[in-house]
Motif scaffolding. Structure first.
Motif, short mmCIF file in Angstrom:
data_model
loop_
_atom_site.label_atom_id
_atom_site.label_comp_id
_atom_site.label_asym_id
_atom_site.label_seq_id
_atom_site.Cartn_x
_atom_site.Cartn_y
_atom_site.Cartn_z
N TYR A 419 0.85 -1.18 0.00
CA TYR A 419 0.00 0.00 0.00
C TYR A 419 0.89 1.24 0.00
O TYR A 419 1.72 1.43 0.89
CB TYR A 419 -0.91 -0.01 1.22
N GLN A 421 0.95 5.52 -0.42
CA GLN A 421 0.11 6.71 -0.38
C GLN A 421 0.98 7.95 -0.28
O GLN A 421 1.95 8.00 0.49
CB GLN A 421 -0.84 6.64 0.82
N PRO A 430 -3.69 7.77 -2.92
CA PRO A 430 -3.18 6.39 -3.06
C PRO A 430 -2.45 6.26 -4.38
O PRO A 430 -2.94 6.67 -5.43
CB PRO A 430 -4.46 5.53 -3.03
N ALA A 434 -2.47 -1.49 -4.63
CA ALA A 434 -3.26 -2.07 -3.55
C ALA A 434 -4.65 -1.44 -3.52
O ALA A 434 -4.81 -0.24 -3.76
CB ALA A 434 -2.56 -1.88 -2.21
N THR A 435 -5.65 -2.24 -3.24
CA THR A 435 -7.03 -1.76 -3.18
C THR A 435 -7.57 -1.73 -1.76
O THR A 435 -8.73 -1.37 -1.54
CB THR A 435 -7.94 -2.65 -4.05
N THR A 437 -6.45 -1.00 2.58
CA THR A 437 -5.43 -0.48 3.50
C THR A 437 -4.87 -1.57 4.40
O THR A 437 -3.77 -1.46 4.92
CB THR A 437 -6.02 0.63 4.37
N TYR A 481 -0.56 -5.65 6.40
CA TYR A 481 -0.66 -4.69 5.31
C TYR A 481 -0.57 -5.42 3.97
O TYR A 481 0.08 -6.46 3.87
CB TYR A 481 0.47 -3.66 5.40
N ARG A 486 3.61 -1.02 4.35
CA ARG A 486 2.84 0.16 3.95
C ARG A 486 3.81 1.34 3.80
O ARG A 486 4.57 1.64 4.72
CB ARG A 486 1.80 0.49 5.01
#
Length: 976
Positions: A419, A421, A430, A434-435, A437, A481, A486
């Motif tokens: 993930y 961001q 984002p 990844a879809t 969190t 994650y 993440r």
């Protein structure tokens, strides 16, 4: 006199021990009762022809009677007085409440029941609404919406209980956190005890009654510091009845979806329209009737759905679809006139599919790259059996056994994608593939196996009650994650400091990567049991005194099946008094005081006794994102050292918890009055005081443990071992002494070490108080109109919310970041997230004409307090800074809780119009508008105010919770 009182008390206690319980005017959460006074020898018959139930009793020498454990419904009460006079009245029995009917002599016959709506024998604070009453109000079709009609009920933060596809929807009752309620269906506990913020629900059309207890409940209830929400389902009767409906909430008529955009000139957040919304189509089909008249009944309901929700974000878009059917079925068997067997089965299992795409244009409808389909499963099947026997006119016993399941499964197509961001813009973007969190274990689920026994014994002026219950809760859980790591890109101001101590000395702001690795999971078991005893003593013909005691035990096991928390026989006394002023069931003065415990949630097993890996690394960001499908941010040099919170190893269960730990509990005091007025009116006033007396949470203060050890003669090596044992995060009661079992490696095994409370370094002991003054009014439905409502002035203050932390949307029950280190609690005392100073509610309905009815619902409520959370910059410890924006130090100064103002007031008006044509009996059409004026009040904000010490966060004050948009709902229904 003292000898007489003592002898009487001993007699009552001895009788209660032999009796296995009873209560002259008791009402369980799935049944009601009728009781009162009458001349000795009066014969009383209660009959419900719809369900073939008839009970006849003769009034005893004390001049009182009670008929407990009655299924809710319409009853005919027939009375034959000793002088031959007869009387017949209709009485409505509601689940969880007692109806009062006095027949003292031939000159005065008074029947109250649901006419005045005052239960003069109960000191509880309760609201009961039938399905018919609920249907006359324009509210959302769920248990929480009904509960929010009660005085003192506040909607919790939407991040609490949030799933991948749905916002959290749990209430805060009486100042408690949203994780501290307990939920029942037909007497069976359906609370999801992983963290208390979810629960199983029957299809809404299958509800017959819903009860909300917001305080003062008796010893048969436990495991709650907030309230008790109890649903009784529909059942079959002696007449075959059925129906069907279609309910549609079209997206085209829904208020616009919005996103928050920060003005570059004013710095304020504005709500901007964007496409998207929800189209919700549901249909129900039900039927109920006698399989054998007067003996065996059946009710069944099936619910179908076609729900589609479209969401358009700054860089992604998704479509959620849900069409899983749900069902409810109930069998009732009158084995004899004095033996009743019930069986309930229902499923709220839901499989949602989310289709994901990149979005080439921010908040646009053009689809980009397909990112796959994710599937999420929630809810599950529940089976409940209950047996009730009226052994004598005065002794009733009921037993219940149930098995309930709750799924939390996920199948995420992009589970391997890290993930990523970008938090540098005011609205985080984002960037990766990844879809989700976070990823839940594909096999995550919970299972409850429970039984309970309740009995009521009427001994004239004494109603003895006894009960016991036991439940085993098994959890399979795990979270990580996507891609295990993440990545968040942030900006660190010149001179700003990261949580690992790295300082930006470049002379200019620099972009950096926060890379966090997190993973946990396992299989865990929690066991809860309790028993209770209560004497409801009619000390005077108009005064009822309730003396109760509840004992609860809790046991939590780790992934290897070893006990790491075991608490036996916590004692919770309950005392209540209800005075029927004047003896006419028109005026009630009541008061109660009690202690309430809540169990150690299974989330504690997962987070504390399981193997958990959690660490952070920081890197310079080179300004680019990868070109492959993972789109990883370009890493430069590592900035400072790794910050490790958990090393991935499960500790010895004896070494992760204080052996003297006590569960969280609360003391409560309530005093109030209710007055029945003419023409079905009732008004009330009530004062409530609740005080949290014990908190259970984890502490990670290795510094405090080390400093204490050195000051008390421990070697540096042993001091470091002790610091490591506590720094792994250790469960205890904050504010008290900490006792730990530590293996110092000296061959002596575990050694008990006690660190005094003052040496733990926390600035204050745990506090949470709730004080509320409540004014309520109600005008019961008479076929023409009804009205109800309340005004509550409330103060919720302290330094801990309880089992959740709404400041940051954390629902880790028992393992929140509170109390981890002293610095996190500096300035934490103030008005809590659920503090709503003023709340006014009004709702009602009016039969305008034979075919037309209108309804309305109004809410006006003040906003929650505002905080600024930042990197710790005080001197109580050197570790709190590692938590990032988590302390009340923000932008260079301490901003104590709730001192930065409040959010705006919420104003919500909803309306309903119902048409039931005479030309077709049973047919009706209904149109509703929820939130007519489309108010979009901000109800929660991003309170993290820094990205590093001295680095203001661009997303501070961004709205993260809004009032629901205007919705139209249309219903067509036919019943026969």
């Amino acid at each position: 006199m003292k000898k007489t009182v003592l002898a009487h008390a001993l007699t009552v206690a001895f009788s209660a021990t032999l009796a296995i319980g009873g209560h002259a005017y008791a009402a369980s959460n799935s049944a009601g009762s009728v009781g009162g006074r009458a001349a000795i020898g009066t014969v009383i018959t209660l009959e419900n022809k719809e369900i073939g139930l008839s009970r006849t009793i003769t009034v005893d020498k004390a001049g009182t009677y009670s008929v407990p454990q009655l299924p809710p419904g319409h009853y005919t009460l027939k009375v034959k007085l000793p002088n031959g006079q007869t009387e017949e009245r209709a009485v409505e029995v509601q689940a969880g409440e007692g109806s009062i009917a006095h027949f003292e002599d031939s000159a005065r016959v008074v029947v109250t029941g649901r006419v005045t709506r005052i239960d003069t024998k109960s000191p509880e604070s309760s609201m009961v609404l039938s399905k018919a009453a609920i249907d006359r109000l324009p509210i959302s079709r769920d248990v929480t919406a009904v509960a929010l009609l009660a005085p003192g009920a506040t909607k919790g933060d939407t991040r609490i209980g949030q799933t991948a596809l749905r916002a959290g929807n749990v209430p805060s009752l009486g100042g408690a956190s949203p994780a501290e309620n307990v939920y029942y269906i037909n007497g069976f506990n359906v609370t999801n005890s992983l963290n208390g913020v979810a629960f199983n629900q029957v299809p809404f059309e299958g509800i017959a009654q819903q009860q909300v207890k917001t305080g003062g409940y008796g010893p048969e209830y436990g495991r709650s510091l907030g309230g008790v929400l109890s649903v009784t389902t529909k059942r079959g009767t002696n007449e075959w009845k059925g129906g069907a409906n279609v309910i549609w909430s079209p997206e085209s008529l829904e208020g616009s979806s919005v996103y928050a955009e920060k003005s570059p000139t004013t710095g304020k957040w504005n709500l901007v329209k964007r496409p998207g919304g929800t189209d919700d189509l549901q249909a129900n089909l039900w039927v109920g009737g006698p399989l054998v008249e007067d003996k065996l009944y059946f009710f069944g309901l099936v619910q179908g759905a076609d729900i589609k929700r479209e969401t358009y974000g700054v860089s992604t878009q998704d479509t959620m679809k849900s069409s899983t059917p749900r069902f409810l079925t109930k069998f009732d068997w009158n084995i004899t006139d004095k033996n009743l067997l019930e069986f309930t089965a229902f499923s709220d299992k839901t499989k949602d599919k989310q289709y994901n795409w990149d979005s080439p244009v921010p908040y646009g409808t053009t689809k980009g790259t397909d990112k796959g389909v994710d599937e999420y499963t929630t809810g599950g099947e529940n089976l409940i059996g209950k047996y009730t026997t009226w052994l004598t006119d005065d002794l009733t016993v009921s037993g219940l056994y149930g098995v309930g399941k709750y799924n939390r499964k996920s199948n995420v197509a992009s589970a391997a994608c890290p993930y990523v961001q970008d938090n540098r813009p005011t609205t985080p973007v984002p960037m990766g593939c990844a879809t989700a969190t976070s990823i839940t274990d594909p096999n995550a689920n919970d299972k409850r196996t429970a039984w309970r026994l309740d009995a009521e014994w009427n001994l004239g002026n004494h109603g003895l009650r006894f009960g016991a219950d036991n439940e085993k809760y098994e959890v399979v859980d795990g979270t990580e994650y996507p891609g295990v790591v993440r990545y968040i890109v942030r900006t660190l101001a010149d001179g700003g400091r990261l949580s690992n101590g790295y300082v930006n000395t470049s002379g200019a702001p620099m972009d950096y990567i926060d890379a966090r690795t997190f993973k946990n999971g396992g299989q865990f078991t929690t066991k809860n049991s309790a028993y209770y005893l209560e004497d409801n003593w009619q000390v005077h013909k108009d005064v009822m005194l309730s003396l109760g005691l509840r004992s609860e035990s809790f046991e939590n096991l780790n992934a290897e099946g070893k006990t790491f928390i075991k608490v036996n026989n916590t004692i919770a006394p309950r005392l209540g008094v209800a005075w029927d002023v004047g003896g006419k069931a028109q005026t009630k003065v009541f008061a109660n005081a009690g202690r309430y415990y809540i169990p150690v949630m299974s989330n504690t097993n997962v987070r504390l006794s399981g193997a958990e890996l959690d660490y952070r690394d920081f890197y310079a960001f080179n300004g680019s994102f990868g070109t492959d499908k993972f789109e990883l941010p370009g890493q430069g040099a590592q900035l400072g050292s790794r910050v490790t919170t958990s090393d991935g190893k499960a500790g010895d269960p004896r070494s992760v918890v204080d052996p003297n730990i006590k569960p969280m509990y609360q003391d409560e005091f309530i005093i109030g009055m209710e007055q029945a007025l003419s023409d079905r009116w009732k008004v009330g006033i009530k004062y409530t005081n609740r005080k949290l007396k014990k908190v259970m949470d984890d502490v990670c203060n290795n510094e405090g443990a080390y400093n204490w050890a050195i000051a008390n003669g421990y070697s540096d090596a042993k001091a470091n071992v002790l610091a490591g044992a506590i720094g792994h995060c250790f469960l205890y009661n904050p504010g008290g002494d900490l006792t730990a079992n530590v293996d110092f490696g000296d061959g002596n095994g575990l050694t008990s070490v006690t660190i005094p409370a003052k040496d733990m370094g926390f600035p204050e002991k745990p506090k949470r108080t709730y004080n509320a003054l409540e004014f309520s009014f109600e005008r019961a439905w008479d076929g023409k109109w009804s009205l109800g409502g309340s005004y509550v002035l409330a103060y919720s203050r302290g330094n801990t919310e309880g089992y959740v932390k709404s400041d940051i949307g954390q629902d880790d029950a028992g393992i929140s970041q509170d109390w981890d280190y002293p610095g996190l609690m500096e300035g934490a005392n103030g008005f809590l997230p659920n503090d709503r100073r003023h709340t006014f509610k009004a709702f009602g309905s009016y039969q305008v004409a034979d075919e037309w009815r209108v309804g309305a619902n109004l809410l006006v409520q003040s906003g929650r307090p505002v905080n600024c959370l930042g990197y710790y910059d005080g001197n109580l410890d050197g570790v709190s800074i590692e938590y990032g924006s988590a302390s009340f130090w923000c932008n260079g100064k301490l901003n104590p809780r709730g001192t930065l103002g409040r959010l705006a007031w919420t104003k919500d008006v909803s309306a309903q119009l119902n048409y039931s044509p005479k030309w077709q009996k049973g047919l009706s059409f209904q149109a509703e508008v929820l939130n007519i004026f489309n108010e979009r009040t901000v109800q929660a904000i991003e309170e993290a105010g820094e990205t590093g010490v001295g680095s203001p966060s661009p997303s501070y004050m961004q709205p993260v919770g809004l009032q629901n948009a205007r919705r139209f709902r249309f219903t067509a229904k036919y019943e026969f």
